[in-house]
Scaffold this motif. Structure first.
Motif, PDB file in Angstrom:
ATOM      1  N   UNK A 160       0.765  -1.126  -0.009  1.00  0.00           N
ATOM      2  CA  UNK A 160      -0.026  -0.063   0.060  1.00  0.00           C
ATOM      3  C   UNK A 160       0.819   1.177   0.005  1.00  0.00           C
ATOM      4  N   UNK A 161       0.338   2.429  -0.398  1.00  0.00           N
ATOM      5  CA  UNK A 161       0.960   3.623  -0.241  1.00  0.00           C
ATOM      6  C   UNK A 161       2.029   4.152  -1.689  1.00  0.00           C
ATOM      7  N   UNK A 162       1.839   3.176  -2.546  1.00  0.00           N
ATOM      8  CA  UNK A 162       2.819   3.486  -3.602  1.00  0.00           C
ATOM      9  C   UNK A 162       1.855   4.501  -4.737  1.00  0.00           C
ATOM     10  N   UNK A 163       2.558   5.561  -5.177  1.00  0.00           N
ATOM     11  CA  UNK A 163       1.944   6.219  -6.048  1.00  0.00           C
ATOM     12  C   UNK A 163       1.405   5.891  -7.173  1.00  0.00           C
ATOM     13  N   UNK A 164       0.166   6.234  -7.755  1.00  0.00           N
ATOM     14  CA  UNK A 164      -0.115   5.635  -8.914  1.00  0.00           C
ATOM     15  C   UNK A 164       0.033   6.067 -10.177  1.00  0.00           C
ATOM     16  N   UNK A 165       0.852   5.498 -11.029  1.00  0.00           N
ATOM     17  CA  UNK A 165       1.230   6.309 -12.339  1.00  0.00           C
ATOM     18  C   UNK A 165       0.023   6.919 -12.868  1.00  0.00           C
ATOM     19  N   UNK A 166       0.412   7.949 -13.577  1.00  0.00           N
ATOM     20  CA  UNK A 166      -0.635   8.587 -14.433  1.00  0.00           C
ATOM     21  C   UNK A 166      -0.636   8.022 -15.929  1.00  0.00           C
ATOM     22  N   UNK A 167      -1.893   7.755 -16.193  1.00  0.00           N
ATOM     23  CA  UNK A 167      -2.171   7.249 -17.632  1.00  0.00           C
ATOM     24  C   UNK A 167      -3.137   8.118 -18.476  1.00  0.00           C
ATOM     25  N   UNK A 168      -2.461   8.588 -19.567  1.00  0.00           N
ATOM     26  CA  UNK A 168      -3.390   9.354 -20.482  1.00  0.00           C
ATOM     27  C   UNK A 168      -4.320   8.460 -20.987  1.00  0.00           C
ATOM     28  N   UNK A 169      -5.763   9.187 -21.107  1.00  0.00           N
ATOM     29  CA  UNK A 169      -6.749   8.444 -21.860  1.00  0.00           C
ATOM     30  C   UNK A 169      -7.053   9.377 -22.937  1.00  0.00           C
ATOM     31  N   UNK A 170      -7.847   8.917 -23.866  1.00  0.00           N
ATOM     32  CA  UNK A 170      -8.466   9.664 -25.169  1.00  0.00           C
ATOM     33  C   UNK A 170     -10.017   9.342 -24.978  1.00  0.00           C
ATOM     34  N   UNK A 171     -10.571   9.770 -26.372  1.00  0.00           N
ATOM     35  CA  UNK A 171     -12.213   9.374 -26.299  1.00  0.00           C
ATOM     36  C   UNK A 171     -12.503   8.035 -26.346  1.00  0.00           C
ATOM     37  N   UNK A 172     -11.416   6.878 -26.641  1.00  0.00           N
ATOM     38  CA  UNK A 172     -11.933   5.475 -26.572  1.00  0.00           C
ATOM     39  C   UNK A 172     -11.379   4.798 -25.238  1.00  0.00           C
ATOM     40  N   UNK A 173     -10.725   5.492 -24.494  1.00  0.00           N
ATOM     41  CA  UNK A 173     -10.262   4.731 -23.420  1.00  0.00           C
ATOM     42  C   UNK A 173     -10.429   5.562 -22.147  1.00  0.00           C
TER      43      UNK A 173
END
Ligand code: AMP
Ligand code: GLY
Length: 444
Positions: free
Chosen positions: A346-359
């Motif tokens: 627990x407590x690990x920073x969650x990576x940022x994932x870029x999304x688009x109109x389909x995701x």
């Protein structure tokens, strides 16, 4: 004025349900109880009411003028949340406590199937170690050991040798790994074939099947490692023929729904059939009394009709409409914390994932980091960097694409390029479908 809907639960499934409800014109407002801070970043309201506090949920529904509730997880269903809501005149989409036994008690489900000749693995139920162990020795391996009642997907051991089966029995009866009240164990024949999930909207004897999906229950690539809640899913499942699906509807879903109604426990809500396509036709592994997780995150994105309108029609005993994309694949991969399913970090920073109109990103085991709590405006920080892991399954990253291959490429190109230290994911979600295509080509 559109409807206001309360969604009960806190995982990626509830995130997907809430997002899909909000997409429809019929719903104006969705609150998830208790939800998670990942959903909040997506503009979804949450309220920190515990799903076990039925009185507080009822009070919320009344004071905020909510139209109905949708129950995501199984535990509140087993605790009779739908019964409690109905008693005070509120609507909740989900089965009563009695009907939810189709998931809550494997023995109940097995007996129902036996009485109505619904295809499933042959089985015996035991209440003590000695008799169960004797049966294992007489039957031989492979054999499947299932703890009755809810064990969050962890109560099942597929034993390829008798010692593994005996060890599992010892865990249950001697070590009391799943508690020690009213212990029952189902021992059933091992079924061979591809698994698929067939979920249906149900209202009494009427039902509306969704497109089928396939989960990946084992933790690691190639179906290795321990059973989990599910590591990824996709829909549709091209290697399962339409004929198999039709057979499953005719020999499993319809008679089960009818049996539940006839036996005085009519089912309203989502009936999830976990099936194996054997050489002898589809057979039941398990029923769930709710949307599957992560299947829902790969099925609801295919819905083209208004989810809230469909469910509202069912709650009013009217004919609902559900329509689905047929030219598109949805595929979702779970990002899990290292150590899951045993002891997730627990407590690990969650990576940022870029999304688009389909995701989409559907969040599950996340909480806001201290940093986030002190930031005045949420948009002053990059949203996902302010979340940290708080349990095993952290998020589902899902996309729509014209083909399964394209969906896989998009998801894995993105995930593989991220720093996912402290997390893991399976690299082969959907691989069984592509494998089947290769085999078909060879045969031609
Ligand atoms: P369950 O919790 O009942 O869904 O079981 C977890 C997993 O165990 C399933 O997804 C299957 O992969 C496997 N399993 C359960 N029952 C059987 C069976 N009778 N034969 C083969 N595999 C099974
Ligand atoms: N994915 C299996 C379940 O929801 O139980």
């Amino acid at each position: 004025m559109g409807m206001k809907v309360l969604v009960i639960g806190s995982g990626a499934r509830e995130h997907a349900i809430a997002a899909t409800l909000l997409k429809g014109a019929s719903v104006d407002e969705v609150t998830v109880a208790p939800g998670n801070p990942g959903m909040e970043l997506d503009g979804i309201r949450t309220t920190r009411i515990d799903p076990s506090n039925h009185a507080a949920l009822i009070e919320f529904m009344r004071s905020s003028n909510y139209d109905w509730a949708l129950v995501g997880p199984e535990v509140p269903l087993m605790h009779g949340i739908v019964d409690d809501f109905r008693e005070v005149g509120l609507k909740a989409f989900g089965p009563t406590r009695a009907a939810a036994q189709v998931e809550g008690s494997k023995d109940f489900a097995k007996q129902l199937m036996a009485r109505h000749a619904i295809p499933t693995a042959a089985y015996r139920t035991f209440t003590d170690y000695e008799a169960a162990a004797a049966y294992v020795m007489e039957h031989g391996a492979p054999i499947v050991v299932k703890a009755d009642g809810l064990a969050a997907g962890k109560g099942v051991t597929v034993a390829l040798d008798t010692q593994t089966a005996l060890d599992a029995l010892e865990d249950i009866f001697v070590e009391h790994r799943f508690g020690n009240a009213d212990l029952k164990v189902v021992l059933e024949d091992f079924l061979e074939g591809q698994e698929f999930s067939l979920m249906s909207f149900v209202n009494g004897t009427a039902f509306w099947p969704m497109p089928i999906s396939q989960d990946h229950k084992r933790a690691y690539d190639g179906d290795k490692g321990p059973n989990t809640g599910g590591m990824g899913a996709y829909s549709p499942v091209p290697q399962i023929s339409d004929e198999t699906v039709t057979t499953a509807i005719d020999t499993i879903v319809r008679p089960t729904v009818k049996a539940l109604a006839e036996e005085g426990t009519p089912f309203t809500g989502i009936l999830y059939a976990g099936l194996i396509a054997t050489d002898d036709g589809p057979k039941v592994i398990e029923f769930n009394a709710r949307f599957g997780d992560p299947e829902t995150e790969a099925v609801l994105p295919l819905l083209t009709s208004d989810l809230g309108e469909g469910i509202n029609a069912i709650l009013n005993d009217e004919q609902p409409t559900f329509t689905w994309r047929t030219d598109t694949t949805a595929l979702g991969v779970v990002l899990a914390a290292d150590g899951y399913p045993g002891n997730p970090k627990k407590g690990t920073p969650v990576p940022a994932i870029e999304t688009d109109a389909d995701s989409h990103i559907y969040y599950a085991g996340v909480k806001a980091s201290k940093h986030h709590e002190t930031v005045e405006s949420a948009d002053s920080a990059s949203p996902t960097t302010s979340l940290v892991s708080s349990s095993g399954r952290v998020l589902v990253y899902e996309t729509l694409a014209p083909t399964l291959k394209a969906a896989q490429a998009k998801i894995y190109d993105t995930l593989d390029a991220l720093d996912t230290t402290g997390f893991f994911y399976r690299h082969d979600i959907g691989a069984k479908a592509l494998q089947a295509v290769v085999e078909d080509d060879k045969e031609q």
